[in-house]
Design a protein around this motif. Structure first.
Motif, mmCIF file in Angstrom:
data_model
loop_
_atom_site.group_PDB
_atom_site.id
_atom_site.type_symbol
_atom_site.label_atom_id
_atom_site.label_comp_id
_atom_site.label_asym_id
_atom_site.label_seq_id
_atom_site.Cartn_x
_atom_site.Cartn_y
_atom_site.Cartn_z
ATOM 1 N N GLY A 112 33.378 57.159 46.716
ATOM 2 C CA GLY A 112 33.062 56.126 47.696
ATOM 3 C C GLY A 112 33.869 54.858 47.514
ATOM 4 O O GLY A 112 34.662 54.730 46.575
ATOM 5 N N ASP A 113 33.645 53.894 48.408
ATOM 6 C CA ASP A 113 34.426 52.661 48.422
ATOM 7 C C ASP A 113 33.546 51.431 48.603
ATOM 8 O O ASP A 113 32.454 51.498 49.182
ATOM 9 C CB ASP A 113 35.447 52.694 49.565
ATOM 10 C CG ASP A 113 36.709 53.443 49.183
ATOM 11 O OD1 ASP A 113 37.211 53.210 48.064
ATOM 12 O OD2 ASP A 113 37.191 54.257 49.995
ATOM 13 N N HIS A 143 38.357 49.306 42.948
ATOM 14 C CA HIS A 143 38.901 49.350 41.592
ATOM 15 C C HIS A 143 39.253 47.959 41.057
ATOM 16 O O HIS A 143 39.930 47.850 40.030
ATOM 17 C CB HIS A 143 40.136 50.257 41.561
ATOM 18 C CG HIS A 143 39.855 51.659 42.004
ATOM 19 N ND1 HIS A 143 39.042 52.512 41.288
ATOM 20 C CD2 HIS A 143 40.244 52.343 43.099
ATOM 21 C CE1 HIS A 143 38.959 53.674 41.914
ATOM 22 N NE2 HIS A 143 39.662 53.589 43.025
ATOM 23 N N VAL A 144 38.805 46.919 41.734
ATOM 24 C CA VAL A 144 39.066 45.549 41.289
ATOM 25 C C VAL A 144 38.071 45.185 40.183
ATOM 26 O O VAL A 144 36.860 45.386 40.347
ATOM 27 C CB VAL A 144 38.938 44.560 42.470
ATOM 28 C CG1 VAL A 144 39.032 43.120 41.988
ATOM 29 C CG2 VAL A 144 40.019 44.848 43.509
ATOM 30 N N PRO A 145 38.531 44.656 39.039
ATOM 31 C CA PRO A 145 37.621 44.336 37.924
ATOM 32 C C PRO A 145 36.692 43.174 38.255
ATOM 33 O O PRO A 145 36.959 42.386 39.177
ATOM 34 C CB PRO A 145 38.569 43.990 36.779
ATOM 35 C CG PRO A 145 39.842 43.581 37.444
ATOM 36 C CD PRO A 145 39.939 44.386 38.696
ATOM 37 N N PRO A 146 35.584 43.046 37.498
ATOM 38 C CA PRO A 146 34.569 42.022 37.806
ATOM 39 C C PRO A 146 35.101 40.602 37.871
ATOM 40 O O PRO A 146 34.715 39.840 38.761
ATOM 41 C CB PRO A 146 33.560 42.186 36.664
ATOM 42 C CG PRO A 146 33.719 43.585 36.192
ATOM 43 C CD PRO A 146 35.169 43.907 36.374
ATOM 44 N N SER A 200 29.483 44.509 42.050
ATOM 45 C CA SER A 200 30.054 43.437 41.230
ATOM 46 C C SER A 200 31.236 43.907 40.395
ATOM 47 O O SER A 200 31.975 43.084 39.847
ATOM 48 C CB SER A 200 28.988 42.840 40.314
ATOM 49 O OG SER A 200 28.556 43.798 39.355
ATOM 50 N N GLY A 201 31.431 45.230 40.272
ATOM 51 C CA GLY A 201 32.559 45.758 39.518
ATOM 52 C C GLY A 201 32.237 46.149 38.092
ATOM 53 O O GLY A 201 33.124 46.608 37.359
ATOM 54 N N LEU A 202 30.992 45.983 37.674
ATOM 55 C CA LEU A 202 30.617 46.389 36.320
ATOM 56 C C LEU A 202 30.664 47.904 36.154
ATOM 57 O O LEU A 202 30.849 48.410 35.048
ATOM 58 C CB LEU A 202 29.217 45.862 35.978
ATOM 59 C CG LEU A 202 29.093 44.347 35.821
ATOM 60 C CD1 LEU A 202 27.638 43.965 35.600
ATOM 61 C CD2 LEU A 202 29.948 43.851 34.659
ATOM 62 N N LEU A 203 30.468 48.629 37.253
ATOM 63 C CA LEU A 203 30.587 50.082 37.253
ATOM 64 C C LEU A 203 31.574 50.503 38.329
ATOM 65 O O LEU A 203 31.577 49.932 39.427
ATOM 66 C CB LEU A 203 29.226 50.744 37.529
ATOM 67 C CG LEU A 203 28.140 50.610 36.453
ATOM 68 C CD1 LEU A 203 26.826 51.199 36.971
ATOM 69 C CD2 LEU A 203 28.554 51.300 35.162
ATOM 70 N N ARG A 204 32.398 51.486 38.016
ATOM 71 C CA ARG A 204 33.313 52.049 39.004
ATOM 72 C C ARG A 204 32.667 53.312 39.560
ATOM 73 O O ARG A 204 32.322 54.215 38.790
ATOM 74 C CB ARG A 204 34.658 52.373 38.377
ATOM 75 C CG ARG A 204 35.673 52.939 39.365
ATOM 76 C CD ARG A 204 37.031 53.116 38.733
ATOM 77 N NE ARG A 204 37.623 51.816 38.396
ATOM 78 C CZ ARG A 204 38.856 51.672 37.909
ATOM 79 N NH1 ARG A 204 39.608 52.746 37.691
ATOM 80 N NH2 ARG A 204 39.317 50.472 37.624
ATOM 81 N N PRO A 205 32.480 53.412 40.863
ATOM 82 C CA PRO A 205 31.761 54.559 41.410
ATOM 83 C C PRO A 205 32.509 55.875 41.210
ATOM 84 O O PRO A 205 33.743 55.908 41.166
ATOM 85 C CB PRO A 205 31.637 54.221 42.905
ATOM 86 C CG PRO A 205 32.794 53.305 43.177
ATOM 87 C CD PRO A 205 32.961 52.498 41.922
#
Length: 260
Positions: free
Chosen positions: A67-68, A78-81, A59-64
């Motif tokens: 990985g992709d 890297h797209v925001p929530p 969902s974008g709440l965390l950036r890994p």
């Protein structure tokens, strides 16, 4: 009885070799999964296995850490929530997130206002704006008759249905659900599960959810991913997962979750 699987199709969400580290703790460790169009896909595992962390990465709440994540053919790592929500990925949490001081109808109207960029004064009375569309969304989740009630008055199952209506205001292609039936009675659970199944079958919405109710998982998921200690242990059909000895080993001694 397990829901019939959708026809094979290109994945709408792909997670590739994702790791998520918090200091020296590896919440996710080289996890890869895919979600097909129209599929109901469950993520199960003991507490601390990394299930909610995985949803937060998608969902974008965390950036890994590594990985992709892809949405269709678009890399969204890297797209925001909020931009992922606009693309069609809706997220629902275990603890429902609604405006308790607004009516059920106003909650959905506010969601429609936000999705359409018409929220310069979002907390003013919504009046007639998008009223018919809000009613249609509430009817879709079977609570149209509760439109005048305050959000804070709803029972757990009705709150979850309102949250589904709010999510549907964005016309999503993917629903990420964290423990969608947690804390519900048997009757409430049956209604919510029915809505999930109808969204998948009738609107081809892809559903990825975490759940501790193993019976609910095996009765409704097309595929299941089992996680353990931040890693993907098994992924496959309910029959394949149920028969895998590694799954029984993981759940041994986990109380109700042991009955796989």
């Amino acid at each position: 009885m397990t829901a019939p699987s959708p026809s094979p199709s290109p994945a709408i969400v792909s997670v590739t070799s994702v790791s998520m580290h918090f200091g020296g703790f590896r919440a996710l460790d080289d996890v890869s999964i895919d979600l097909q169009r129209g599929e109901i896909h469950a993520i199960i595992g003991p507490n601390g296995a990394g299930k909610s962390t995985l949803l937060n990465v998608i969902s974008g709440l965390l950036r890994p850490t590594r990985g992709d994540v892809h949405y269709g053919d678009q890399r969204i790592t890297h797209v925001p929530p909020h931009r992922r929500a606009r693309l069609g990925i809706a997220r629902s949490f275990q603890i429902t997130s609604i405006f308790t001081g607004f009516t059920v109808h106003q909650n959905v109207q506010l969601a429609l206002l936000a999705q359409r960029g018409d929220c310069r004064h979002p907390f003013r009375l919504t009046g007639e704006r998008y009223r018919d569309e809000a009613h249609e969304l509430l009817a879709r989740v079977q609570i149209a008759g509760m439109g005048a009630r305050m959000g804070g008055e709803l029972a757990a199952g009705d709150r979850k249905r309102l949250e589904f209506a709010i999510a549907l205001a964005g016309d999503p292609q993917v629903l990420l659900l964290d423990e969608p039936t947690a804390g519900m009675s048997g009757a409430e659970r049956e209604i919510v599960v029915g809505i999930i199944r109808s969204l998948s079958a009738e609107r081809q919405i892809s559903v990825l959810f975490t759940e501790h109710d193993i019976d609910m998982v095996f009765d409704n998921a097309h595929r299941i991913t089992v996680m353990h200690q931040g890693r993907r242990l098994v992924q496959g059909t309910p029959a394949a997962v149920r028969s895998d000895p590694r799954v029984r080993d993981v759940y041994l001694g986990e109380g109700d979750d042991a009955h796989v």
